[in-house]
Write an enzyme that holds these catalytic residues in place. Structure first.
Site, PDB file in Angstrom:
ATOM      1  CG  ASP A 172      -1.783   1.228   1.308  1.00 35.50           C
ATOM      2  OD1 ASP A 172      -2.261   1.687   0.247  1.00 35.50           O
ATOM      3  OD2 ASP A 172      -1.992   1.748   2.423  1.00 35.50           O
ATOM      4  CD  GLU A 207      -5.192   0.480  -2.338  1.00 38.03           C
ATOM      5  OE1 GLU A 207      -6.336   0.932  -2.401  1.00 38.03           O
ATOM      6  OE2 GLU A 207      -4.605   0.252  -1.267  1.00 38.03           O
ATOM      7  CG  ASP A 258      -0.492   3.189   6.188  1.00 39.99           C
ATOM      8  OD1 ASP A 258      -0.977   3.768   5.203  1.00 39.99           O
ATOM      9  OD2 ASP A 258      -0.357   3.733   7.300  1.00 39.99           O
TER      10      ASP A 258
END
Length: 171
Positions: free
Chosen positions: A7, A67, A139
């Site tokens: 991420d 992502e 996160d």
């Protein structure tokens, strides 16, 4: 199959490593790479790259899942996020790993079954799916969700390839 989920962020980049053994998803590790906002931006990108390169060296994943960028009204934030994603992608590519990208909608759909799920729903589902004692840091939890998304996507992809082969042999 071992998967590194990422991420990306210019301040905090979450990572999550899972292993897929048959139908089981096993938590290996998760955490976050923090950058010093007092440093210039290229130094922060280097920190992201080196941190992820170290994680790749330690866990030797078979694939990297990142992502994709979300829509942002703030152009500067979107550009910095894109550059952080670039550092993450380069870490995987330089290690010779295949890199896959997933949107937040795809991740939520794969983890919760609803592309519009709330962040808390995703975090809770990751805790359950990976049998974690507590919900991971935000996160890191997001990165684990990206890894789970890839694990689920690779299963579907494999099934589609098998179905395609069966269809060709029956034709």
């Amino acid at each position: 199959m071992k998967i590194l989920g990422i991420d990306p962020g210019s301040r905090i980049t979450g990572y999550g490593v899972i292993s897929k053994e048959g139908n089981r998803l096993i938590h290996v590790d998760n955490g976050a790479i923090f950058t010093d906002k007092a440093k210039d931006f290229p130094a922060r990108l280097e920190r992201i790259y080196r941190g992820l390169a170290e994680i790749i060296e330690t866990y030797r994943p078979d694939a990297v899942a990142v992502e994709n960028i979300f829509f942002s009204n703030n152009v500067q934030s979107a550009l910095k996020l894109g550059q952080a994603r670039g550092a993450a992608i380069v870490a995987g590519v330089i290690a010779g790993l295949p890199v896959f990208e997933y949107t937040a909608l795809q991740v939520k759909q794969a983890v919760v079954g609803n592309g519009k799920a709330a962040k808390q729903q995703v975090q809770q589902m990751i805790k359950v799916l990976l049998n974690l004692p507590e919900i991971a840091q935000e996160d890191a939890s997001d990165a684990l969700a990206v890894a789970v998304c890839h694990a689920n996507s690779s299963v579907l992809s494999g099934m589609l390839k098998i179905m395609d082969k069966v269809g060709k042999t029956n034709a």
